[in-house]
Design a protein around this motif. Sequence first.
Motif, PDB file in Angstrom:
ATOM      1  N   THR A   1       0.816  -1.218   0.000  1.00 39.86           N
ATOM      2  CA  THR A   1       0.000   0.000   0.000  1.00 39.86           C
ATOM      3  C   THR A   1       0.850   1.269   0.000  1.00 39.86           C
ATOM      4  OG1 THR A   1      -0.181  -0.026   2.423  1.00 39.86           O
ATOM      5  CG2 THR A   1      -1.891  -1.186   1.176  1.00 39.86           C
ATOM      6  N   ALA A   2       2.139   1.127  -0.290  1.00 40.28           N
ATOM      7  CA  ALA A   2       3.001   2.311  -0.384  1.00 40.28           C
ATOM      8  C   ALA A   2       2.610   3.140  -1.608  1.00 40.28           C
ATOM      9  CB  ALA A   2       4.459   1.891  -0.473  1.00 40.28           C
ATOM     10  N   GLU A   3       2.733   4.459  -1.457  1.00 45.65           N
ATOM     11  CA  GLU A   3       2.484   5.383  -2.557  1.00 45.65           C
ATOM     12  C   GLU A   3       3.672   6.326  -2.658  1.00 45.65           C
ATOM     13  OE1 GLU A   3      -1.483   7.161  -2.537  1.00 45.65           O
ATOM     14  OE2 GLU A   3      -2.050   5.683  -1.016  1.00 45.65           O
ATOM     15  N   ILE A   4       4.195   6.469  -3.864  1.00 48.25           N
ATOM     16  CA  ILE A   4       5.401   7.255  -4.088  1.00 48.25           C
ATOM     17  C   ILE A   4       5.117   8.296  -5.154  1.00 48.25           C
ATOM     18  CG2 ILE A   4       7.812   7.158  -4.832  1.00 48.25           C
ATOM     19  CD1 ILE A   4       7.911   4.291  -3.783  1.00 48.25           C
ATOM     20  N   GLY A   5       5.455   9.548  -4.845  1.00 50.41           N
ATOM     21  CA  GLY A   5       5.209  10.642  -5.780  1.00 50.41           C
ATOM     22  C   GLY A   5       6.243  10.706  -6.888  1.00 50.41           C
ATOM     23  N   ASP A   6       6.304  11.850  -7.550  1.00 53.15           N
ATOM     24  CA  ASP A   6       7.222  12.047  -8.671  1.00 53.15           C
ATOM     25  C   ASP A   6       8.608  12.470  -8.167  1.00 53.15           C
ATOM     26  OD1 ASP A   6       5.078  11.529 -10.335  1.00 53.15           O
ATOM     27  OD2 ASP A   6       4.601  13.654 -10.636  1.00 53.15           O
ATOM     28  N   ASN A   7       9.637  12.080  -8.929  1.00 57.50           N
ATOM     29  CA  ASN A   7      10.998  12.555  -8.698  1.00 57.50           C
ATOM     30  C   ASN A   7      11.555  12.116  -7.340  1.00 57.50           C
ATOM     31  OD1 ASN A   7      12.811  13.937 -10.384  1.00 57.50           O
ATOM     32  ND2 ASN A   7      12.763  15.730  -9.055  1.00 57.50           N
ATOM     33  N   VAL A   8      11.175  10.934  -6.897  1.00 51.59           N
ATOM     34  CA  VAL A   8      11.625  10.401  -5.604  1.00 51.59           C
ATOM     35  C   VAL A   8      12.885   9.567  -5.795  1.00 51.59           C
ATOM     36  CG1 VAL A   8      11.017   8.823  -3.716  1.00 51.59           C
ATOM     37  CG2 VAL A   8       9.334  10.452  -4.581  1.00 51.59           C
TER      38      VAL A   8
ATOM     39  N   LYS B   1      -4.653   0.462   4.628  1.00 47.80           N
ATOM     40  CA  LYS B   1      -3.483   1.244   4.231  1.00 47.80           C
ATOM     41  C   LYS B   1      -2.470   1.175   5.371  1.00 47.80           C
ATOM     42  CE  LYS B   1      -1.004   4.773   2.528  1.00 47.80           C
ATOM     43  NZ  LYS B   1       0.018   4.618   1.503  1.00 47.80           N
ATOM     44  N   ARG B   2      -1.337   0.522   5.154  1.00 44.59           N
ATOM     45  CA  ARG B   2      -0.389   0.269   6.242  1.00 44.59           C
ATOM     46  C   ARG B   2       1.051   0.642   5.897  1.00 44.59           C
ATOM     47  NH1 ARG B   2      -2.088  -4.209   3.671  1.00 44.59           N
ATOM     48  NH2 ARG B   2      -0.525  -5.725   2.950  1.00 44.59           N
ATOM     49  N   HIS B   3       1.259   1.202   4.699  1.00 47.78           N
ATOM     50  CA  HIS B   3       2.599   1.610   4.275  1.00 47.78           C
ATOM     51  C   HIS B   3       2.620   3.114   4.018  1.00 47.78           C
ATOM     52  CE1 HIS B   3       2.323  -2.714   3.204  1.00 47.78           C
ATOM     53  NE2 HIS B   3       3.582  -2.727   3.619  1.00 47.78           N
ATOM     54  N   PRO B   4       3.783   3.722   4.021  1.00 45.93           N
ATOM     55  CA  PRO B   4       3.858   5.185   3.919  1.00 45.93           C
ATOM     56  C   PRO B   4       3.537   5.726   2.536  1.00 45.93           C
ATOM     57  CG  PRO B   4       6.053   4.234   3.977  1.00 45.93           C
ATOM     58  CD  PRO B   4       5.113   3.111   4.237  1.00 45.93           C
ATOM     59  N   THR B   5       3.235   7.019   2.523  1.00 42.89           N
ATOM     60  CA  THR B   5       3.045   7.777   1.291  1.00 42.89           C
ATOM     61  C   THR B   5       4.154   8.808   1.202  1.00 42.89           C
ATOM     62  OG1 THR B   5       0.640   7.496   1.304  1.00 42.89           O
ATOM     63  CG2 THR B   5       1.527   9.343   0.045  1.00 42.89           C
ATOM     64  N   LEU B   6       4.935   8.770   0.128  1.00 40.09           N
ATOM     65  CA  LEU B   6       6.032   9.719  -0.080  1.00 40.09           C
ATOM     66  C   LEU B   6       5.599  10.759  -1.102  1.00 40.09           C
ATOM     67  CD1 LEU B   6       7.525   7.422   1.373  1.00 40.09           C
ATOM     68  CD2 LEU B   6       9.419   7.725  -0.225  1.00 40.09           C
ATOM     69  N   GLY B   7       5.741  12.029  -0.724  1.00 43.82           N
ATOM     70  CA  GLY B   7       5.409  13.107  -1.655  1.00 43.82           C
ATOM     71  C   GLY B   7       6.454  13.252  -2.747  1.00 43.82           C
ATOM     72  N   ASP B   8       6.318  14.296  -3.545  1.00 47.78           N
ATOM     73  CA  ASP B   8       7.252  14.542  -4.642  1.00 47.78           C
ATOM     74  C   ASP B   8       8.614  14.986  -4.107  1.00 47.78           C
ATOM     75  OD1 ASP B   8       5.092  14.016  -6.287  1.00 47.78           O
ATOM     76  OD2 ASP B   8       4.630  16.130  -6.624  1.00 47.78           O
ATOM     77  N   ASN B   9       9.669  14.648  -4.848  1.00 50.13           N
ATOM     78  CA  ASN B   9      11.036  15.129  -4.577  1.00 50.13           C
ATOM     79  C   ASN B   9      11.585  14.692  -3.216  1.00 50.13           C
ATOM     80  OD1 ASN B   9      11.128  16.766  -7.054  1.00 50.13           O
ATOM     81  ND2 ASN B   9       9.621  18.046  -5.996  1.00 50.13           N
ATOM     82  N   VAL B  10      11.124  13.567  -2.705  1.00 53.03           N
ATOM     83  CA  VAL B  10      11.635  13.036  -1.436  1.00 53.03           C
ATOM     84  C   VAL B  10      12.925  12.250  -1.698  1.00 53.03           C
ATOM     85  CG1 VAL B  10      11.173  11.379   0.431  1.00 53.03           C
ATOM     86  CG2 VAL B  10       9.393  12.973  -0.315  1.00 53.03           C
ATOM     87  N   VAL B  11      13.885  12.373  -0.782  1.00 50.26           N
ATOM     88  CA  VAL B  11      15.127  11.597  -0.841  1.00 50.26           C
ATOM     89  C   VAL B  11      15.229  10.779   0.437  1.00 50.26           C
ATOM     90  CG1 VAL B  11      17.639  11.678  -0.988  1.00 50.26           C
ATOM     91  CG2 VAL B  11      16.274  13.360  -2.234  1.00 50.26           C
ATOM     92  N   VAL B  12      15.411   9.468   0.294  1.00 52.94           N
ATOM     93  CA  VAL B  12      15.528   8.575   1.453  1.00 52.94           C
ATOM     94  C   VAL B  12      16.912   7.932   1.413  1.00 52.94           C
ATOM     95  CG1 VAL B  12      14.508   6.671   2.737  1.00 52.94           C
ATOM     96  CG2 VAL B  12      13.054   8.138   1.322  1.00 52.94           C
TER      97      VAL B  12
END
Length: 230
Positions: A91-98, A115-126
């Motif tokens: 259920t992870a959601e990843i935005g653009d340019n991650v 929904k049990r996984h994180p949502t990453l917005g745009d331009n995130v760096v991990v």
Amino acid sequence: MFKSLREDISSVFDRDPAARNALEVLLCYPGLHALWIYRIAHWFWVRKCFLAGRFISHLGRFLTGIEIHPGARIGRKFFIDHGMGVVIGETAEIGDNVTLYHGVTLGGVTWDKVKRHPTLGDNVVVGSGAKVLGPFTVGSGARIGSNSVVVKEVPENATVVGIPGRTVLSQKREEGRVDLEHGNLPDPEARAISCLFDQLRELERKYALLAREHEELKNVVEASRRDVAT
């Protein structure tokens, strides 16, 4: 489809200075292969061919060392650098340019089918080895330091480090640019230790001053006693 492939290859050149030519990127970048295999698996998954999706995903994990569940949702210009050990849950959601580095986990914290996984917005760096666990949002432009464990929501443009992850900086970065300096992050523990040393030095200075004053006072008292005795 070809536009998407060109965009994927272009994102590698934008974020990896080691990339030399398109053929090298096509043949030698497991993060790119994992993304393409995920898209095939995801195509089957959204058409409810769950077994086919999971099997293709499993093959991708075997070939690349990167596990992306076919149910995850991934935006444009997604880049996994090196990638070994990356896990992205259903259920992870990843935005653009991650951008993700090796050893990153986008995991869940419950066995319930929600929904049990994180949502990453745009331009995130991990950063490498970081764990982002739970159904919360990591705001656009956020950076997560290497080996951090993040278990709660991260504001936009924030920098998070530590176990558990703590916000140590909130600063908007240049629009449209991916910030790869994930190793150049503040260290709150080092800052705290530095403050303790500063306080210790100040206490030592005050103690030395008091000791000198005490010695001077002692000398004055002894001199007074000698004068009285004579």
